[in-house]
Design a protein around this motif. Structure first.
Motif, PDB file in Angstrom:
ATOM      1  N   THR A   1       0.882  -1.169   0.000  1.00 32.57           N
ATOM      2  CA  THR A   1       0.000   0.000   0.000  1.00 32.57           C
ATOM      3  C   THR A   1       0.916   1.215   0.000  1.00 32.57           C
ATOM      4  O   THR A   1       1.209   1.793   1.046  1.00 32.57           O
ATOM      5  CB  THR A   1      -0.930  -0.014   1.233  1.00 32.57           C
ATOM      6  OG1 THR A   1      -1.619  -1.261   1.281  1.00 32.57           O
ATOM      7  CG2 THR A   1      -1.959   1.107   1.149  1.00 32.57           C
ATOM      8  N   PRO A   2       1.421   1.594  -1.176  1.00 34.16           N
ATOM      9  CA  PRO A   2       2.454   2.627  -1.249  1.00 34.16           C
ATOM     10  C   PRO A   2       1.944   4.039  -1.007  1.00 34.16           C
ATOM     11  O   PRO A   2       0.760   4.326  -1.166  1.00 34.16           O
ATOM     12  CB  PRO A   2       2.991   2.480  -2.670  1.00 34.16           C
ATOM     13  CG  PRO A   2       1.857   1.920  -3.437  1.00 34.16           C
ATOM     14  CD  PRO A   2       1.097   1.038  -2.485  1.00 34.16           C
ATOM     15  N   GLU A   3       2.884   4.913  -0.676  1.00 35.99           N
ATOM     16  CA  GLU A   3       2.613   6.336  -0.497  1.00 35.99           C
ATOM     17  C   GLU A   3       2.912   7.120  -1.775  1.00 35.99           C
ATOM     18  O   GLU A   3       3.107   8.327  -1.715  1.00 35.99           O
ATOM     19  CB  GLU A   3       3.478   6.890   0.644  1.00 35.99           C
ATOM     20  CG  GLU A   3       3.130   6.358   2.004  1.00 35.99           C
ATOM     21  CD  GLU A   3       3.998   6.963   3.090  1.00 35.99           C
ATOM     22  OE1 GLU A   3       4.339   8.166   3.019  1.00 35.99           O
ATOM     23  OE2 GLU A   3       4.361   6.228   4.022  1.00 35.99           O
ATOM     24  N   PHE A   4       2.969   6.431  -2.918  1.00 36.00           N
ATOM     25  CA  PHE A   4       3.264   7.094  -4.181  1.00 36.00           C
ATOM     26  C   PHE A   4       2.319   6.585  -5.263  1.00 36.00           C
ATOM     27  O   PHE A   4       1.816   5.472  -5.177  1.00 36.00           O
ATOM     28  CB  PHE A   4       4.723   6.864  -4.606  1.00 36.00           C
ATOM     29  CG  PHE A   4       5.177   5.427  -4.510  1.00 36.00           C
ATOM     30  CD1 PHE A   4       4.872   4.503  -5.505  1.00 36.00           C
ATOM     31  CD2 PHE A   4       5.909   4.993  -3.419  1.00 36.00           C
ATOM     32  CE1 PHE A   4       5.278   3.186  -5.409  1.00 36.00           C
ATOM     33  CE2 PHE A   4       6.322   3.667  -3.315  1.00 36.00           C
ATOM     34  CZ  PHE A   4       6.009   2.765  -4.316  1.00 36.00           C
ATOM     35  N   ASP A   5       2.075   7.416  -6.265  1.00 31.24           N
ATOM     36  CA  ASP A   5       1.378   6.991  -7.477  1.00 31.24           C
ATOM     37  C   ASP A   5       2.407   6.284  -8.348  1.00 31.24           C
ATOM     38  O   ASP A   5       3.572   6.694  -8.393  1.00 31.24           O
ATOM     39  CB  ASP A   5       0.815   8.180  -8.250  1.00 31.24           C
ATOM     40  CG  ASP A   5      -0.328   8.884  -7.544  1.00 31.24           C
ATOM     41  OD1 ASP A   5      -0.904   8.309  -6.600  1.00 31.24           O
ATOM     42  OD2 ASP A   5      -0.645  10.022  -7.946  1.00 31.24           O
ATOM     43  N   GLU A   6       1.982   5.246  -9.058  1.00 35.13           N
ATOM     44  CA  GLU A   6       2.894   4.538  -9.957  1.00 35.13           C
ATOM     45  C   GLU A   6       2.261   4.430 -11.341  1.00 35.13           C
ATOM     46  O   GLU A   6       1.144   3.955 -11.482  1.00 35.13           O
ATOM     47  CB  GLU A   6       3.224   3.147  -9.411  1.00 35.13           C
ATOM     48  CG  GLU A   6       4.290   2.440 -10.207  1.00 35.13           C
ATOM     49  CD  GLU A   6       4.877   1.243  -9.483  1.00 35.13           C
ATOM     50  OE1 GLU A   6       5.591   0.471 -10.145  1.00 35.13           O
ATOM     51  OE2 GLU A   6       4.642   1.071  -8.265  1.00 35.13           O
ATOM     52  N   TYR A   7       2.993   4.909 -12.327  1.00 38.22           N
ATOM     53  CA  TYR A   7       2.580   4.888 -13.727  1.00 38.22           C
ATOM     54  C   TYR A   7       3.451   3.850 -14.429  1.00 38.22           C
ATOM     55  O   TYR A   7       4.675   3.979 -14.433  1.00 38.22           O
ATOM     56  CB  TYR A   7       2.784   6.267 -14.369  1.00 38.22           C
ATOM     57  CG  TYR A   7       2.010   7.363 -13.675  1.00 38.22           C
ATOM     58  CD1 TYR A   7       0.788   7.784 -14.180  1.00 38.22           C
ATOM     59  CD2 TYR A   7       2.488   7.960 -12.507  1.00 38.22           C
ATOM     60  CE1 TYR A   7       0.063   8.787 -13.542  1.00 38.22           C
ATOM     61  CE2 TYR A   7       1.770   8.957 -11.867  1.00 38.22           C
ATOM     62  CZ  TYR A   7       0.563   9.361 -12.384  1.00 38.22           C
ATOM     63  OH  TYR A   7      -0.154  10.339 -11.751  1.00 38.22           O
ATOM     64  N   THR A   8       2.832   2.829 -15.000  1.00 35.94           N
ATOM     65  CA  THR A   8       3.578   1.715 -15.578  1.00 35.94           C
ATOM     66  C   THR A   8       3.188   1.511 -17.033  1.00 35.94           C
ATOM     67  O   THR A   8       1.998   1.504 -17.365  1.00 35.94           O
ATOM     68  CB  THR A   8       3.298   0.424 -14.780  1.00 35.94           C
ATOM     69  OG1 THR A   8       3.616   0.658 -13.403  1.00 35.94           O
ATOM     70  CG2 THR A   8       4.109  -0.735 -15.295  1.00 35.94           C
ATOM     71  N   VAL A   9       4.201   1.331 -17.884  1.00 36.98           N
ATOM     72  CA  VAL A   9       4.002   1.020 -19.296  1.00 36.98           C
ATOM     73  C   VAL A   9       4.681  -0.319 -19.564  1.00 36.98           C
ATOM     74  O   VAL A   9       5.886  -0.473 -19.328  1.00 36.98           O
ATOM     75  CB  VAL A   9       4.605   2.108 -20.210  1.00 36.98           C
ATOM     76  CG1 VAL A   9       4.474   1.714 -21.674  1.00 36.98           C
ATOM     77  CG2 VAL A   9       3.949   3.454 -19.948  1.00 36.98           C
ATOM     78  N   VAL A  10       3.903  -1.287 -20.041  1.00 39.21           N
ATOM     79  CA  VAL A  10       4.444  -2.614 -20.331  1.00 39.21           C
ATOM     80  C   VAL A  10       4.984  -2.626 -21.760  1.00 39.21           C
ATOM     81  O   VAL A  10       4.274  -2.259 -22.704  1.00 39.21           O
ATOM     82  CB  VAL A  10       3.374  -3.713 -20.127  1.00 39.21           C
ATOM     83  CG1 VAL A  10       3.908  -5.075 -20.527  1.00 39.21           C
ATOM     84  CG2 VAL A  10       2.914  -3.724 -18.667  1.00 39.21           C
ATOM     85  N   LEU A  11       6.232  -3.031 -21.897  1.00 36.41           N
ATOM     86  CA  LEU A  11       6.891  -3.088 -23.200  1.00 36.41           C
ATOM     87  C   LEU A  11       6.790  -4.471 -23.834  1.00 36.41           C
ATOM     88  O   LEU A  11       6.707  -4.602 -25.048  1.00 36.41           O
ATOM     89  CB  LEU A  11       8.369  -2.712 -23.054  1.00 36.41           C
ATOM     90  CG  LEU A  11       8.645  -1.364 -22.384  1.00 36.41           C
ATOM     91  CD1 LEU A  11      10.137  -1.191 -22.141  1.00 36.41           C
ATOM     92  CD2 LEU A  11       8.089  -0.235 -23.223  1.00 36.41           C
ATOM     93  N   ARG A  12       6.837  -5.500 -22.979  1.00 37.33           N
ATOM     94  CA  ARG A  12       6.801  -6.883 -23.454  1.00 37.33           C
ATOM     95  C   ARG A  12       6.182  -7.751 -22.364  1.00 37.33           C
ATOM     96  O   ARG A  12       6.375  -7.492 -21.175  1.00 37.33           O
ATOM     97  CB  ARG A  12       8.234  -7.352 -23.739  1.00 37.33           C
ATOM     98  CG  ARG A  12       8.383  -8.783 -24.194  1.00 37.33           C
ATOM     99  CD  ARG A  12       9.840  -9.220 -24.314  1.00 37.33           C
ATOM    100  NE  ARG A  12      10.620  -9.043 -23.093  1.00 37.33           N
ATOM    101  CZ  ARG A  12      10.573  -9.856 -22.026  1.00 37.33           C
ATOM    102  NH1 ARG A  12       9.759 -10.880 -22.011  1.00 37.33           N
ATOM    103  NH2 ARG A  12      11.327  -9.615 -20.978  1.00 37.33           N
ATOM    104  N   GLY A  13       5.445  -8.783 -22.771  1.00 35.43           N
ATOM    105  CA  GLY A  13       4.857  -9.717 -21.809  1.00 35.43           C
ATOM    106  C   GLY A  13       3.591  -9.167 -21.173  1.00 35.43           C
ATOM    107  O   GLY A  13       2.918  -8.293 -21.727  1.00 35.43           O
ATOM    108  N   THR A  14       3.308  -9.678 -19.971  1.00 34.30           N
ATOM    109  CA  THR A  14       2.082  -9.298 -19.264  1.00 34.30           C
ATOM    110  C   THR A  14       2.383  -9.076 -17.787  1.00 34.30           C
ATOM    111  O   THR A  14       3.012  -9.908 -17.141  1.00 34.30           O
ATOM    112  CB  THR A  14       1.019 -10.407 -19.392  1.00 34.30           C
ATOM    113  OG1 THR A  14       0.781 -10.662 -20.772  1.00 34.30           O
ATOM    114  CG2 THR A  14      -0.279 -10.004 -18.726  1.00 34.30           C
TER     115      THR A  14
END
Length: 117
Positions: A50-63
């Protein structure tokens, strides 16, 4: 003046996942944002957090599979996902592993992730 980041810093973690930080607390000494390239093998998983930060993730390969209170969100190559500070999430990979880029605001720090045992 622009600051060249000639190489990322490899962050050691257990479980076979590779983390190369390009910007953040370790590489550039900033707490405002972190940018990291990740490669996680098939079957990789980490504890819920339960982090104290926002996380923006972009998947390049796989799932990448993101478990949350509402279920599981499957994020495939060329897709992205945003998780918000205060949300309980758990990351794991699909059968082919995953390669992705994560941006955290503020910057990732282990003590801000609040990972479960």
């Amino acid at each position: 003046m622009p600051e060249l980041i000639s190489a990322p810093t490899r962050i050691p973690v257990p479980g076979g996942k590779l983390i190369d930080e390009y910007a953040g607390r370790v590489t550039t000494g900033t707490g405002a944002v972190s940018v990291a390239h990740m490669v996680a093998p098939a079957g990789w998983e980490e504890p819920a957090q339960t982090p104290e930060f926002d996380e923006y993730t972009v998947v390049l390969r796989g799932t990448l599979l993101v478990e949350h209170d509402g279920g599981v969100t499957e994020v495939s190559a060329r897709q992205g996902v945003v998780t918000r500070a205060g949300e309980r999430v758990r990351y794991r990979t699909g059968p082919d592993g995953a390669e992705y880029v994560a941006v955290c605001l503020p910057a990732f720090a282990p003590d801000l992730a609040h990972r479960e045992d």
